[in-house]
Write an enzyme that holds these catalytic residues in place. Structure first.
Site, mmCIF file in Angstrom:
data_model
loop_
_atom_site.group_PDB
_atom_site.id
_atom_site.type_symbol
_atom_site.label_atom_id
_atom_site.label_comp_id
_atom_site.label_asym_id
_atom_site.label_seq_id
_atom_site.Cartn_x
_atom_site.Cartn_y
_atom_site.Cartn_z
ATOM 1 N N GLN A 97 0.874 -1.272 0.028
ATOM 2 C CA GLN A 97 0.066 -0.117 -0.035
ATOM 3 C C GLN A 97 0.844 1.213 0.060
ATOM 4 O OE1 GLN A 97 -2.257 1.628 3.465
ATOM 5 N NE2 GLN A 97 -4.117 1.084 2.306
ATOM 6 N N TYR A 184 -5.998 11.214 3.942
ATOM 7 C CA TYR A 184 -4.607 11.409 3.748
ATOM 8 C C TYR A 184 -4.583 12.236 2.356
ATOM 9 C CZ TYR A 184 -3.743 8.278 7.454
ATOM 10 O OH TYR A 184 -3.599 7.677 8.654
ATOM 11 N N ARG A 232 -7.256 2.120 -2.847
ATOM 12 C CA ARG A 232 -8.347 2.190 -1.741
ATOM 13 C C ARG A 232 -8.965 3.509 -1.465
ATOM 14 N NH1 ARG A 232 -8.022 0.804 4.930
ATOM 15 N NH2 ARG A 232 -9.261 -1.332 4.432
ATOM 16 N N GLY A 332 -9.702 -6.944 8.617
ATOM 17 C CA GLY A 332 -8.602 -6.152 9.407
ATOM 18 C C GLY A 332 -8.231 -6.559 10.681
#
Length: 376
Positions: A97, A184, A232, A332
């Site tokens: 990622q 982000y 994502r 997760g």
């Protein structure tokens, strides 16, 4: 036979099942380099159909948290190579990622104490990075007002994403996932309530707001290929002072259309906000707003897999996959304490609880010391 445990062809990458280990920050790399413990952690979980690594910063500027293994130096590339070789030896598949936090950083972890950079001048209220406090100790510290990237600097960051993708392939990863979620850098461009620019990346139009993410996808696709590139997204996320805005559905529908036209490997939706109702989805609830939204996204991804993460259980995964709403189901937190999660789900074995106090930082405890299921 359960669809969840059947093989899946991910743009030519053959996965043994449809269970995905979602990316999770663990802050276990003291020198920001993946080491033997990181390799063991991922290898223990290699029975997942696909592992997506924790966010790996594409540059020092893109880092917002201490002790995260990056992907921008030769040492970091070699560090990750140990992980990917180990995962592959155990029969697993792993994507990296790629991460740039934007304004969610702090001068204490930036070169020469510089301010974080972003699409905006706006500070993220009540949002903390993991840096050094006034005593030089690792701590959660308030992220300050960022410096907006110049137009030329945006082009430079696009190039850094592409180089990081190439570095990931050199490190042995099977592909990369662009981290365009969770407040982000990508979301700082996409959200018109945050983006206060005046150039071609401004919020003056949808095309402008999408431009940075589209350029990053294009650059990575050209460097390593569409089949090795995923992304994502968290359309309704509110992390790190991301306000809601009227054009959310329009923004992400258009972005997914573009992704579909590029034939990327997958879109990975993070379950936040509106998606938090995922636990109430039933196969016969076609009129449910969330089902409609997921179906809309899937419609625009004829050759691109759709993954959903967050609040996932075997039952929900079976329902969504069986209904053709998603292709892969990501887990997760359950993976933290259940390295053999696929076997536990398949056999109906109980899941071990995770110790939240050991999620971030520390040593082996709460990281590589969770064992496989054993009958009482």
């Amino acid at each position: 036979m359960s669809n969840l445990f059947q093989p899946f062809n991910l743009s030519g990458l053959h996965l043994p099942n449809r269970v995905v280990m979602a990316p999770m920050t663990r802050a276990r790399a003291p020198r920001d380099i993946a080491d033997e413990r990181v390799a063991l952690y991922y290898t223990q979980r290699a029975t997942a159909g696909l592992i997506v690594s924790e966010g790996t910063p594409i540059s020092r500027e893109g880092q917002g948290y201490l002790f995260n293994p990056g992907i921008f130096t030769d040492e970091q590339i070699q560090g990750w190579r140990l992980t990917t070789d180990s995962v592959h030896a155990a029969g697993g598949k792993i994507f990296a990622q790629l991460w740039h936090v934007g304004r969610m950083s702090h001068p204490s972890i930036q070169e020469q104490g510089k301010r974080p950079v972003s699409a905006t001048t706006k500070a993220p209220a009540n949002s903390k990075a993991y840096g050094y406090d006034e005593n030089g100790e690792p701590a959660l510290v308030q992220a300050p007002a960022p410096r907006p990237l110049t137009t030329e600097e945006v082009k430079r960051v696009v190039a850094e994403f592409a180089q990081a993708a190439e570095n990931a392939v050199r490190a042995g990863f099977d592909g990369v996932e662009i981290h365009a979620a969770n407040g982000y850098l990508h979301e700082q461009f996409l959200n018109p309530q945050i983006n206060d620019r005046t150039d071609q990346y401004s919020s003056a139009s949808l095309e402008n707001r999408l431009r940075f993410t589209v350029e990053v996808m294009t650059a990575i696709r050209e460097r390593i290929g569409s089949s090795r590139t995923g992304i994502r997204l968290s359309p309704y996320g509110r992390l790190f002072d991301m306000p809601e805005y009227a054009e959310i559905d329009e923004t992400y529908t258009e972005l997914v259309k573009i992704i579909g036209s590029m034939n990327l490997a997958y879109v990975h939706i993070m379950n936040q906000g509106k998606f938090s109702r995922i636990d109430s989805i039933r196969e016969d609830s076609a009129s449910d707003g969330l089902n409609v939204l997921l179906a809309t996204l899937k419609h625009h991804l004829p050759n691109t897999a759709l993954i959903v993460a967050g609040g996932m259980t075997r039952e929900i995964a079976e329902t969504l996959i069986g209904a053709g709403v998603i292709d892969l189901a990501a887990f997760g937190v359950p993976y933290i304490s259940n390295p053999d999660l696929v076997a536990r789900l398949k056999n109906g074995w109980p899941l071990a609880p995770a110790d939240a106090a050991t999620f971030y930082g520390g040593g082996a405890e709460g990281y590589i010391d969770y064992g496989p299921y054993t009958a009482a």
